[in-house]
Design a protein around this motif. Structure first.
Motif, PDB file in Angstrom:
ATOM      1  N   GLU A 178     -13.479-126.059  10.331  1.00  0.00           N
ATOM      2  CA  GLU A 178     -12.680-127.134  10.925  1.00  0.00           C
ATOM      3  C   GLU A 178     -11.629-127.636   9.931  1.00  0.00           C
ATOM      4  OE1 GLU A 178     -13.320-131.659  12.730  1.00  0.00           O
ATOM      5  OE2 GLU A 178     -14.961-130.609  11.715  1.00  0.00           O
ATOM      6  N   ALA A 179     -10.355-127.502  10.289  1.00  0.00           N
ATOM      7  CA  ALA A 179      -9.276-128.032   9.447  1.00  0.00           C
ATOM      8  C   ALA A 179      -9.270-129.553   9.525  1.00  0.00           C
ATOM      9  CB  ALA A 179      -7.934-127.470   9.888  1.00  0.00           C
ATOM     10  N   ALA A 187     -10.175-127.619   4.750  1.00  0.00           N
ATOM     11  CA  ALA A 187     -11.049-127.352   5.888  1.00  0.00           C
ATOM     12  C   ALA A 187     -12.511-127.490   5.484  1.00  0.00           C
ATOM     13  CB  ALA A 187     -10.791-125.952   6.451  1.00  0.00           C
ATOM     14  N   GLN A 202      -5.423-122.333   2.225  1.00  0.00           N
ATOM     15  CA  GLN A 202      -6.462-123.113   2.902  1.00  0.00           C
ATOM     16  C   GLN A 202      -7.687-123.179   2.000  1.00  0.00           C
ATOM     17  OE1 GLN A 202      -7.209-122.651   7.177  1.00  0.00           O
ATOM     18  NE2 GLN A 202      -9.396-122.512   6.739  1.00  0.00           N
ATOM     19  N   ASN A 233     -11.477-124.183   1.722  1.00  0.00           N
ATOM     20  CA  ASN A 233     -12.621-124.366   2.609  1.00  0.00           C
ATOM     21  C   ASN A 233     -13.826-124.861   1.808  1.00  0.00           C
ATOM     22  OD1 ASN A 233     -11.492-122.693   5.140  1.00  0.00           O
ATOM     23  ND2 ASN A 233     -11.075-121.504   3.293  1.00  0.00           N
TER      24      ASN A 233
END
Length: 324
Positions: free
Chosen positions: A6-7, A100, A142, A144
């Motif tokens: 989920e960002a 994220a 991104q 995570n």
């Protein structure tokens, strides 16, 4: 159970210092012009140093963003935007940065990596052509954060300016800045940015149709094969005196296996036998003559090396595939 990523935040990271006006237009070299408008994807996984303590994501994110901003300054073309198929406008618009949450354990990914699941750790799909590349970022990141405290950093860098070696040079600079700061050893690491002087650009309008992708839309199966050092040594010994490199040996094995599988497919036509070839992209930086380029040279400094064609209907020994 599905692995859900989920960002939680999205922002733009600009270079820490502005690009001088005389460096605003960065010329693509000829090999860049011929490169497809996809992205080179990389995902780096880090286990938590202490399973009992979940790292502070805000502190880690802040440090990553600060060091990324510093790394973008010497690699200033990566903070710009591609214009046509000739230049990069080094306008310091910056890189895309996403944070994220991965609502599962990192061990679930490491024990059973799946190509479709791994795409979730990237900021966007790296292989789909967009209608207007000039509006797209050159670098997307991104970060995570896993429930166990592990971290996965997904990176996409536009292929129009970077090959795998270029991506490695940028990541090395970013990591050393993150570890040592801009005043440490990392301050000595700067990219070579003059590939266009050696491979001068041409008037080439290279475009792919919108929606075209680098990955086939056919139903594909992806598998991972792991070879440890001891197994590779035993396998290479089977080739006799002409011992191939590790890459040559594994390539020969995969090549021979795929040819054998192809022979068993329905419709195999022995009257018009197809030919088979193996292709490897080769980094040409150290191979250029009379003056090799440094490994930190930015651009698509590679060429495909094609092994001689093999008649796929003939019985060929493993050594022959390695010799090719």
């Amino acid at each position: 159970m599905a692995m859900k990523v989920e960002a939680v935040s999205t922002e733009t990271i600009k270079p820490s210092s502005p690009t001088p006006s005389h460096l605003r237009n960065f010329k693509l070299c000829l090999l860049d012009q011929l490169a497809p408008p996809f992205y080179v994807p990389v995902i780096l996984f880090y286990s938590s140093p202490d399973d009992k303590v979940v790292p502070n994501s805000a502190s880690i994110t802040g440090h990553l963003k600060t060091s990324l901003s510093e790394a973008l300054s010497p690699f200033y073309p990566l903070g710009g935007r591609v214009k046509g198929n000739a230049i990069i406008d080094c306008n310091d618009e910056g890189a895309l940065y996403l944070e994220a949450k991965a609502h599962f354990e990192l061990s679930e990914v490491r024990s059973n990596p799946d190509i479709n699941q791994l795409q979730q750790f990237l900021p966007f799909s790296p292989y789909r052509v967009v209608p207007n590349i000039e509006k797209q970022v050159i670098v997307g990141i991104q970060t995570n954060f896993f429930d166990c405290g592990g971290i996965g950093i997904g990176i996409c860098i536009c292929h129009k300016i970077a090959d795998a070696a270029s991506v490695s040079a940028f990541l090395t600079t970013w990591s050393e800045i993150a570890l040592n700061g801009i005043d440490g050893e990392a301050s000595l690491i700067t990219p070579f940015l003059k590939a266009s002087e050696l491979f001068q650009p041409k008037d080439i309008n290279f475009q792919m149709p919108y929606g075209y992708g680098a990955i086939s839309k056919e139903k594909l199966s992806t598998k991972r094969f792991c070879f440890d050092g001891e197994s590779l040594a035993r396998f290479r010994a089977r080739f006799g005196s002409a011992t191939p490199t590790r890459v040559e040996a594994v390539t020969a094995l995969i090549w021979k296996s795929t040819v054998e599988v192809a022979r068993k497919r329905p419709g195999w036509n022995e009257k018009y036998p197809p030919s088979s070839a193996a292709v490897h992209p080769v980094n040409i930086r150290s191979r250029l003559r009379p003056q090799p380029l440094p490994e930190n040279a930015l651009g698509n400094l590679l060429q495909n090396s094609v092994a001689p064609m093999i008649d796929a209907n003939e019985e060929v020994e493993l050594q022959d595939f390695a010799a090719g």
